[in-house]
Design an enzyme around this catalytic site. Structure first.
Site, short mmCIF file in Angstrom:
data_model
loop_
_atom_site.label_atom_id
_atom_site.label_comp_id
_atom_site.label_asym_id
_atom_site.label_seq_id
_atom_site.Cartn_x
_atom_site.Cartn_y
_atom_site.Cartn_z
N VAL A 21 39.10 70.02 74.03
CA VAL A 21 39.09 69.84 75.09
C VAL A 21 37.86 69.53 75.32
O VAL A 21 37.15 68.93 76.05
CB VAL A 21 39.24 70.92 76.35
N SER A 51 42.67 77.76 69.87
CA SER A 51 43.31 77.50 70.21
C SER A 51 43.69 76.77 69.37
O SER A 51 44.79 75.71 68.27
CB SER A 51 43.90 76.95 71.57
N HIS A 54 44.36 76.79 65.85
CA HIS A 54 45.18 77.61 64.75
C HIS A 54 46.99 76.66 65.06
O HIS A 54 47.43 76.51 64.68
CB HIS A 54 45.22 78.98 65.49
N HIS A 233 52.65 82.50 71.61
CA HIS A 233 53.94 82.26 70.56
C HIS A 233 53.49 81.72 69.49
O HIS A 233 52.41 82.08 68.25
CB HIS A 233 54.10 81.04 71.15
N TYR A 288 60.37 74.52 67.21
CA TYR A 288 59.93 73.04 67.01
C TYR A 288 59.51 73.63 65.71
O TYR A 288 58.72 74.13 65.06
CB TYR A 288 58.20 72.85 67.92
N VAL A 397 46.16 70.44 72.87
CA VAL A 397 45.57 69.14 71.90
C VAL A 397 46.83 67.68 72.73
O VAL A 397 45.84 66.84 72.95
CB VAL A 397 46.43 69.67 70.67
N ASP A 591 47.03 61.68 103.97
CA ASP A 591 47.20 61.12 105.21
C ASP A 591 47.52 62.06 106.34
O ASP A 591 48.13 63.70 105.88
CB ASP A 591 48.41 60.31 105.20
N THR A 593 46.84 63.92 110.71
CA THR A 593 47.48 63.30 112.16
C THR A 593 45.83 64.56 112.96
O THR A 593 45.64 65.29 112.76
CB THR A 593 48.72 63.91 113.02
N TYR A 694 52.01 74.49 118.57
CA TYR A 694 50.97 75.23 117.82
C TYR A 694 51.24 76.72 118.36
O TYR A 694 50.04 76.39 119.60
CB TYR A 694 49.57 74.52 117.46
#
Length: 861
Positions: A21, A51, A54, A233, A288, A397, A591, A593, A694
């Site tokens: 990052v 991270s 590895h 993990h 994976y 990544v 948006d 009011t 209200y």
């Protein structure tokens, strides 16, 4: 990569963290021309020990959140242009295959194709089992039903990419300082002053916290409670496999080998070896895979969540131990501990899919950490508490290249962008969180839940069921329970989606409510349709308390509101006006009011819910001295009484003249409903006669009860968010965050009537430039289109591609059945030549093509 050991005394921008990052951000900022950028990290470089060091670096681009796919697609292109230290392309474009071992997963893979087409991922395909094994011969064809293939997916080594990015950033003037732990950030007068490290301080104007699993700790020192949760993990690499013998590769001559080995040890010989075939995911078993030369790497999310306390993480050990790696827990590989997969251990599932790995030794194995957020998306952007403080955390990544391109643009121009235009980051914005989300109790539980579901088949309407619920209750909560409300959590609020007490209405309207038997019928009740039809015919009562509400107060409040808003805000006390807020690029920031409640006091109302705090942060950021912006969301109960009988209901409980002449549309008055003080606005998001009411929160429940009692003889029923969405979409009212956000200008969104170019407002210059370019014949961006499905009994969900033949020309931003219209309504943004009423296009949904026709809006007048 040649970092420096000398800590500069001053810098414009300091990036804390030199993982994937931080390196991506330094690359992007220096490419934009910034030279005075310093990156510091506690570890060596480029193998910092976080991270990125590895991670196996697999990159599957397709995700249901569009933002993640956009980030990944950009990252893939960026990494493909990078030259690693060995002179080779940093990115291995091997392709990626996700296999299905169940019919439910095959349906999920079809959604993968549709999301890929919607988001522009190249050439997505469904494969038969034999086609999968053509690409991946070691997969047991008998174990699978098919696969999803994305040819441009692949793998990039985090270390190789970090090195390449940093080298280019340093060539453009950035400085990288390793072995330098950041201890604090000094702030004065609400602004960043310096970064304090173990080796001294750096005076600076901006700090970016890019420390991933360590982000929470640094934030706590500043009183900024970042809900960034470290989770573990498992990753393993097998011994050499005979079947892969021809792929053996010696990486010891790689220029980064020695540096990498000093941090990661013997497994570096595997981690630096590129895959030779498509990367693989078996999401049914949360696993994976990728090859490492003549070995297979196996990643497992298939175990119970392991959430370490951030305070126990420490840093990287001087002897080479990585702070982001914990000891491998064999128990979690050899036993079924995942709460949703109790019948098969990860190792068994893996060996069944890849029989060549059965019985083989797992030579290298570890529990690696990454960071989760409460919605599984990045935590990035300017922190509202301090000028000059930015975050970039919970980013993989896969997404780091695109995320940091967007963040660099945000820092430089005020507008997040990728190469093809602005990107909306509302659901990634660090300011989106509510106070309760900053607690470790919440972050721990929800971070663990995000880990649990990461490979599950999740419906887009799914909400948390048993973790961190019942946190925020509107004043009407107990009454909702009495009426058997189906409560869903949004931003911690318990909000009714529908009321089981209204089940009798289904029989009354059954001929107008089509069945929903597929994916679109999950987390749906026909009561939603019945409630919507009752509002159109009689009257309904809806709890709006969770809508974001801001009060702007001060002698310069009027001038400030005009600067915020695109419309002419020269309104009198008691007037209400619909308007937009734009960012610097002319994209719609919200948006709203606006009600002028006193000479120097305005009430700003916006939807937003789980991202509504972004709007509050934005308004506060723009506010000048002397103008106070108060978030009054929690202090005001809010509800709307709407429908043809709304005036009759309210007239029973107030003496105020509610006629059109005495109480016109888009005006407000303050009065009593019996003994409850209310501020009433003559507006309704449902598009019927109605009043938003209200009142201070302590009066909310009593007001609700008064209205329920008064409305009984007129058919009043409470209604939930499901009905509201159906009501608003057939009236053509935009929903911010779905069919309206910062990627759209007001004119593209069909809201040009809410822009007064004779006033000055944020984004005006950009809108002028856009108009001038269009007048000069420049290419026009997409424009909003209201569509209805030609099959009147069909209903679809959003985020599916709109097609002309096989060409994807847009995607469905929001969709819901319009019970008054008698057809499913969908909103999309299409090339201008497709937006004329009567034009027919196709929408791909759950593998079927549905013809849809562009309509004039609104569909219900």
């Amino acid at each position: 990569m040649q970092p420096t050991e000398n800590l500069p005394e001053q810098a414009d921008t300091v990036i804390v963290g030199a993982g994937i990052v931080g390196c991506n951000l330094a690359y992007q900022l220096t490419e934009m021309g910034r030279e005075d950028v310093v990156v510091v990290d506690q570890g060596p470089m480029p193998t910092t020990g976080g991270s990125s060091t590895h991670a196996p670096g697999i990159m599957f681009q397709t995700a249901e959140p569009k933002t993640l796919s956009q980030f990944a697609n950009y990252s893939r292109k960026l990494y493909s242009d990078l030259e690693g230290a060995d002179g080779k392309q940093a990115y291995s474009e091997t392709g990626g295959i996700e296999v299905a071992r169940s019919e439910e997963r095959m349906a999920f893979l079809q959604r993968r194709v549709e999301h890929a087409k919607a988001w522009g991922i190249p050439d997505p395909q469904i494969l038969s089992p034999s086609e999968v094994t053509d690409h991946l011969p070691l997969v047991d064809e008998e174990e699978i039903l098919g696969g999803y293939y994305s040819p441009t997916d692949g793998q990039v080594s985090g270390v190789v990419a970090c090195d390449a990015l940093a080298r280019e950033a340093m060539d453009r003037g950035a400085k990288f300082v390793p072995h330098t732990r950041t201890e604090d950030v000094d702030v004065e007068g609400g602004a960043v002053q310096r970064v304090v490290t173990e080796n001294g301080s750096i005076e600076c104007d901006e700090v970016v916290v890019a420390t991933n699993i360590w982000a929470r700790q640094l934030g706590e020192k500043l009183g900024v409670h970042l809900p960034v949760t470290p989770v573990e993990h498992q990753y393993t690499m097998t011994e050499s496999l005979e079947e892969l013998a021809d792929n053996a590769i010696d990486v010891t001559d790689h220029p980064l080998f020695e540096n990498y080995e000093n941090v990661s040890g013997e497994k570096t010989k595997r981690l630096l070896a590129d895959p030779d075939r498509p990367i693989l995911r078996d999401q049914d078993n949360a696993m994976y895979y990728r090859t490492h030369g003549d070995a297979y790497g196996i990643g497992s999310y298939n175990h119970e969540p392991i959430v370490p306390d951030p305070r126990d993480l420490g840093g990287n050990d001087p002897d080479g131990e990585q702070g982001s790696v914990h000891e491998f827990t064999d128990f979690h590989m050899d036993n079924a501990t995942h709460p949703d997969r109790p019948h098969k251990a990860p190792r068994q599932a893996s060996d069944e899919l890849l029989p060549a790995t059965a019985g083989k030794e797992l030579e290298h194995k570890y529990n690696g950490m990454f960071a989760e957020s409460p919605n599984g998306l990045p935590v990035m952007g300017p922190v509202q508490e301090y000028d000059g403080l930015w975050t970039a955390a919970a980013i993989w990544v896969t997404h780091a290249g695109g995320a940091m391109k967007a963040l660099a643009e945000w820092m430089e121009t005020g507008v997040p962008r990728l190469d093809d235009g602005p990107i909306d980051l509302a659901h990634c914005d660090v300011n989106r969180f509510d106070d309760h989300e900053g607690s470790w109790d919440f972050a721990r539980d929800i971070g663990g839940e995000e880990y649990r579901i990461v490979y599950n088949i999740m419906h887009p309407k799914w909400v948390w069921t048993d973790k961190q619920r019942d946190i925020r209750r509107t004043p009407m909560y107990h009454t909702h329970k009495e009426y058997d409300a189906e409560l869903w959590a949004e931003a911690g609020w318990e909000e009714p989606q529908w009321f089981e007490s209204n089940a009798d209405l289904v029989d009354r309207y059954e001929d107008q409510i089509p069945d929903r038997n597929g994916w679109e019928g999950v987390y749906y009740s026909p009561i939603e349709g019945a409630e919507a039809l009752n509002v159109r015919e009689n009257v309904g009562l809806h709890d709006m308390t969770s809508f974001n509400k801001m009060e702007v107060v001060g002698s310069d409040a009027g001038e400030f509101v005009q600067y915020l808003c695109t419309n002419d805000m020269d309104i009198g006390v008691g007037d209400v006006k619909y308007t937009l807020m734009c960012n610097e690029g002319g994209g719609v920031r919200a948006d709203i009011t606006v009600t002028r409640t006193d000479e120097d006091r305005y009430l700003l109302l916006t939807t937003g819910r789980e991202v509504g705090n972004n709007h509050v942060a934005w308004v506060r950021e723009q506010a000048p001295d002397g103008v106070v912006v108060n978030d009054v969301t929690s202090s005001l109960a809010a509800m709307v009484c709407t429908g043809p009988n709304a005036r009759k209901v309210l007239s029973k409980v107030t003496d105020v003249d509610l006629s059109d002449e005495a109480f016109p549309f888009f005006t407000s008055q303050q009065f009593f409903v019996k003994n409850v003080p209310v501020t009433a606005l003559r507006v309704s998001y449902a598009g019927e006669l109605g009043w938003e009411l209200y009142t201070p929160s302590e009066y909310g429940e009593r007001l609700w009860e008064y209205l329920l009692e008064a409305g009984e003889e007129y058919g009043l029923r409470p209604y939930g968010n499901g009905a509201l969405n159906a009501l608003r979409i057939e009236k053509g009212f935009r929903l911010w965050g779905k069919d309206l956000h910062t990627e759209h200008t007001p004119h593209e969104a069909g809201l040009g009537w809410a822009v007064d170019m004779d006033t000055d407002f944020i984004g005006k210059e950009a809108l002028q430039e856009t108009a001038e370019a269009a007048a000069d014949g420049g290419a026009r961006r997409k424009e909003v289109a209201c569509l209805t499905l030609n099959d009147e009994d069909a209903t679809i969900l959003d985020n599916r591609p709109v097609l002309d033949g096989e060409e994807s020309i847009g995607y469905v931003h929001s969709a819901e059945y319009g019970y008054t219209v008698g057809a499913c309504v969908a909103y999309s943004y299409l090339p201008p030549e497709y937006t004329d009423p009567g034009t027919e296009v196709d929408i791909l949904y759950e593998g079927d093509r549905y013809t849809a026709t562009v309509r004039e809006e609104p569909l219900v007048s």
